[in-house]
Design an enzyme around this catalytic site. Structure first.
Site, PDB file in Angstrom:
ATOM      1  N   ASN A  13      77.849 -46.822  60.823  1.00 55.55           N
ATOM      2  CA  ASN A  13      78.450 -47.555  61.940  1.00 55.55           C
ATOM      3  C   ASN A  13      77.682 -48.867  62.025  1.00 55.55           C
ATOM      4  OD1 ASN A  13      79.780 -48.372  64.255  1.00 55.55           O
ATOM      5  ND2 ASN A  13      78.314 -47.357  65.601  1.00 55.55           N
ATOM      6  N   GLY A  14      78.384 -49.978  61.810  1.00 50.11           N
ATOM      7  CA  GLY A  14      77.713 -51.278  61.886  1.00 50.11           C
ATOM      8  C   GLY A  14      78.096 -52.145  60.697  1.00 50.11           C
ATOM      9  N   CYS A  63      83.152 -47.522  64.709  1.00 52.79           N
ATOM     10  CA  CYS A  63      83.047 -46.307  63.895  1.00 52.79           C
ATOM     11  C   CYS A  63      82.319 -45.215  64.669  1.00 52.79           C
ATOM     12  CB  CYS A  63      82.252 -46.590  62.625  1.00 52.79           C
ATOM     13  SG  CYS A  63      82.995 -47.825  61.590  1.00 52.79           S
ATOM     14  N   HIS A 119      97.626 -75.572  90.542  1.00 50.19           N
ATOM     15  CA  HIS A 119      97.078 -76.581  89.609  1.00 50.19           C
ATOM     16  C   HIS A 119      97.534 -76.301  88.182  1.00 50.19           C
ATOM     17  CE1 HIS A 119      94.529 -78.207  92.759  1.00 50.19           C
ATOM     18  NE2 HIS A 119      94.284 -76.958  93.111  1.00 50.19           N
ATOM     19  N   TRP A 165      86.348 -47.713  61.896  1.00 52.48           N
ATOM     20  CA  TRP A 165      87.012 -48.864  62.527  1.00 52.48           C
ATOM     21  C   TRP A 165      86.720 -50.009  61.574  1.00 52.48           C
ATOM     22  CZ3 TRP A 165      85.925 -53.587  65.077  1.00 52.48           C
ATOM     23  CH2 TRP A 165      86.905 -54.035  65.986  1.00 52.48           C
ATOM     24  N   GLU A 224      89.781 -58.338  86.846  1.00 54.02           N
ATOM     25  CA  GLU A 224      89.653 -56.964  86.319  1.00 54.02           C
ATOM     26  C   GLU A 224      91.015 -56.274  86.287  1.00 54.02           C
ATOM     27  OE1 GLU A 224      87.861 -55.086  84.714  1.00 54.02           O
ATOM     28  OE2 GLU A 224      88.509 -53.057  85.219  1.00 54.02           O
ATOM     29  N   LYS A 279      85.983 -48.232  72.431  1.00 52.87           N
ATOM     30  CA  LYS A 279      85.319 -47.970  73.711  1.00 52.87           C
ATOM     31  C   LYS A 279      84.021 -48.759  73.816  1.00 52.87           C
ATOM     32  CE  LYS A 279      84.484 -46.147  77.679  1.00 52.87           C
ATOM     33  NZ  LYS A 279      85.232 -46.695  78.833  1.00 52.87           N
ATOM     34  N   ARG A 294      87.041 -43.697  70.692  1.00 53.81           N
ATOM     35  CA  ARG A 294      86.356 -44.972  70.413  1.00 53.81           C
ATOM     36  C   ARG A 294      87.214 -45.911  69.590  1.00 53.81           C
ATOM     37  NH1 ARG A 294      80.518 -44.243  70.350  1.00 53.81           N
ATOM     38  NH2 ARG A 294      80.437 -45.867  68.795  1.00 53.81           N
ATOM     39  N   LYS A 318      92.827 -54.680  82.931  1.00 56.55           N
ATOM     40  CA  LYS A 318      93.294 -53.282  82.839  1.00 56.55           C
ATOM     41  C   LYS A 318      94.722 -53.235  82.328  1.00 56.55           C
ATOM     42  CE  LYS A 318      90.366 -51.909  83.368  1.00 56.55           C
ATOM     43  NZ  LYS A 318      89.248 -51.926  82.629  1.00 56.55           N
ATOM     44  N   GLU A 339      95.063 -54.284  78.676  1.00 57.14           N
ATOM     45  CA  GLU A 339      94.461 -53.310  77.756  1.00 57.14           C
ATOM     46  C   GLU A 339      95.361 -52.132  77.454  1.00 57.14           C
ATOM     47  OE1 GLU A 339      89.984 -52.365  77.802  1.00 57.14           O
ATOM     48  OE2 GLU A 339      90.626 -52.477  79.888  1.00 57.14           O
TER      49      GLU A 339
END
Ligand code: AGP
Length: 608
Positions: free
Chosen positions: A99-100, A2, A504, A75, A481, A603, A27, A485, A488
């Site tokens: 927010n939370g 949020c 393997h 959110w 990484e 974010k 975000r 990317k 995402e």
């Protein structure tokens, strides 16, 4: 997560808050709303499921004159995505955004319903509103009601509360981000969950600690006041700093996406990092960590920051010969890790607000380890909770998919290792590392100039079924990484794997619809090439990021990105990683996804 914004100013509060919400769209959210005092001093609330534009359309073309407004991008955590569950939640004259999470909302809701309170929504936020309204109805002041209500809730949250009668805004937080700002000459004050919402509006920022009650009212010319929960005024538990973020640093400029802009910012940021730490304001901070002599280093971080931590592990073990564990913060905090007071807790985070990383830091602090952050947002919760910090100096990172922050995290970790090893006691020592950083910056510049090559490869592979990123040794971290990317932003299945591990099991997946993005550095070259032979033999599509001029490797690959590793040594993974960033960006572009605001992502993951 949020986004929350509150504003008190002469008259254009609604406009300022909407602009702030636009800045917070990156975000991730699923609904938006505002509440404000109109010219008749009445509380008005507009809120709508979906994109911010739906709210703007609901507000219509009318110019709202208001001196006090709060806003929210939601959110969803508690309650489905719909208009009723959108914030702000209001019960005249009080309006709340959050927010939370309120962990004990169910018991509180039961108590309030027992007292006759009628709830409209399924959210935990409305429980906080109900506590305030019920407490005020019992005769308490607005301040007392907010303070006592906040002390009754459990969990990490930030709230901004508007009193429609007075126009006063109160804000408070515990374990969630909150930042305030003022612009004295414009006699306006803002509060938000993200400093980026305040860019270009305020000239001074204030980062309050937990349980500090902030009053923004513009009354008696004091735009912003800080209190303890018991009402003690002039509380000093906040960090204040000049606002460095300007409007242009927070715009896309000539780039189609923030992510692409941030990829292109890397060469300049890499150069500026050694300037900051060798000759600028960072000197004292880098010197301060030189005295750290931990027996072990425990790195805890999430997502991209975790993979940057793997690069930092290589540096610490190679340069300092100190054992270094790297863990996902969400695992670290729950497995009762073996920690000793002589160990160092190292927390890596762009936002400094990632709930799991904050919890990992808290665990280490309780066990009396020295806690150090590599963090981007000065004044963030992680920044304020750690014993010491090294800022990664990445600037504002808007793209949800982290790019420049990864590079800066790893390089700041390189400086940490060098400082602990005493490499920077002499100018020669500094120059040797600064020259290598400059070389990295040049190589990234050269790579960015060849973006057309990478874009062409992306166009040829973007419709394939799946992707492996493989690397050995110091390239394994950037294989992971690179896969993250691509996942995402292109919404395709991608896995990072150690090159030697494919046989393997995972090699069973290799066929002509599976792409293998192989990182082949000069180190462990023969072994890595033989892994590629295994993939080739099974008709896998091979995109190789390998040494320039290597005809054998080029011959074996379907597509080849020639790289000049010379002289980069331990920085080479960060150079290769930029190729993967571009590959992910253009693959996503061809797939037509929302690159800066990928679906389902936020974010900064400030909830657990
Ligand atoms: C990175 O591209 C992701 N957006 C995500 O994995 C991110 O790195 C992670 O959530 C940690 O965020 P932080 O660096 O702000 O702590």
């Amino acid at each position: 997560m949020c986004g929350i914004v509150g504003h008190v100013g002469p008259k254009n509060s609604v406009e300022v808050v909407i602009e702030g919400l636009k800045r917070l769209e990156y975000r991730g959210y699923d609904s938006a709303g505002v509440s404000f005092i109109n010219q008749k001093d009445e509380l008005e609330v507009f809120k709508k499921e979906g994109k911010l534009q739906n709210l703007i359309d609901l507000l219509g073309t009318k110019k709202y004159i208001s001196r006090s407004c709060i806003g929210h991008t939601r959110w969803a955590t508690h309650g489905e995505v719909n208009d009723v569950n959108s914030h702000p939640h209001s019960a005249n004259p009080i309006s709340v955004v959050q927010n939370g999470i309120i962990e004990n909302f169910a018991t509180l809701k039961q108590e309030l319903e027992g007292g006759g309170y009628k709830f409209e929504s399924q959210t935990d936020t409305e429980v906080f509103l109900a506590l305030i309204v019920t407490t005020m109805n019992s005769g308490k002041t607005f301040f007392e009601a907010v303070s006592s209500s906040f002390q009754r809730i459990d969990g990490n949250s930030a709230f901004v509360i508007l009193n429609g009668d007075s126009g006063e805004i109160l804000a408070i937080k515990r374990g969630a981000p909150l930042v305030c700002g003022t612009h004295d000459t414009h006699s306006q004050a803002l509060v938000s969950s993200d400093p980026y919402a305040l860019a270009g509006v305020v000239d001074r920022l204030y980062f309050p600690e937990d349980n500090v009650l902030i009053s923004i009212s513009g009354a008696n010319k004091e735009l912003i006041r800080f209190y303890e929960l018991d009402g003690t005024p002039d509380c000093k538990r906040y960090l204040s700093k000049k606002q460095e973020m300007t409007l242009e640093t927070s715009e896309k400029g000539k780039y189609e996406h923030f992510m692409l802009k941030e990829i292109y910012e890397q060469p300049g940021l890499v150069r500026a990092l050694t300037q900051y730490y060798f000759t600028g304001d960072g000197v004292k901070h880098l010197e301060a960590v030189a005295s750290l002599k931990p027996e072990r280093v425990h790195v805890a971080a999430c997502g991209t920051a975790h993979y940057a931590g793997m690069v930092v592990k290589d540096y610490i073990e190679r340069i300092n010969a100190i054992p270094c564990e790297v863990e996902f913060a969400s695992e670290f905090r729950y497995r009762d890790p073996l920690l000793a007071k002589k160990d160092l807790g190292l927390f890596i985070s762009q936002s400094g607000e990632t709930a799991d990383t904050l919890a990992a830091q808290e665990l280490c602090q309780k066990k009396q380890l020295h806690t150090l952050s590599l963090v981007n947002v000065e004044g963030s919760t992680l920044f304020r909770n750690c014993d010491s910090n090294l800022l990664i100096r990445a600037g504002v990172e808007i793209g949800v998919a982290s790019t420049k922050a990864f590079t800066q995290m790893a390089l700041t970790g390189r400086l940490l290792a060098g400082s602990m090893a005493g490499q920077f006691k002499t100018d020669e020592g500094k120059k040797s590392v600064a020259d290598k950083f400059s070389l990295l910056s040049e190589r990234i510049d050269q790579l960015l100039a060849r973006v057309g090559e990478i874009k062409d490869i992306a166009e040829r592979i973007y419709q394939r079924n799946g992707f492996f990123f493989t690397g050995r040794g110091q390239y394994f971290s950037v294989a992971l990484e690179g896969a993250l990317k691509l996942k995402e932003i292109a919404y395709v299945h991608a896995e990072g794997y150690a090159s030697g591990e494919l046989k393997h099991g995972p090699i069973a997946l290799i066929d002509d619809d599976m792409v293998n993005i192989a990182i082949v550095g000069p180190e462990l070259y023969e072994k890595t090439v033989s892994n590629l032979q295994e993939i080739k033999a099974r008709r896998g599509v091979i995109v190789t990021l390998g040494p320039a001029g290597d005809k054998i490797l080029e011959e074996m690959s379907d597509y080849y990105i020639a790289l000049d590793f010379s002289g980069l040594e331990e920085l080479a993974p960060l150079y290769v990683n930029v190729a993967n960033q571009l590959l992910a960006y253009y693959t996503a572009k061809f797939k037509g996804t929302d690159i800066d605001k990928p679906r389902n992502l936020a974010k900064s993951v400030t909830v657990e």
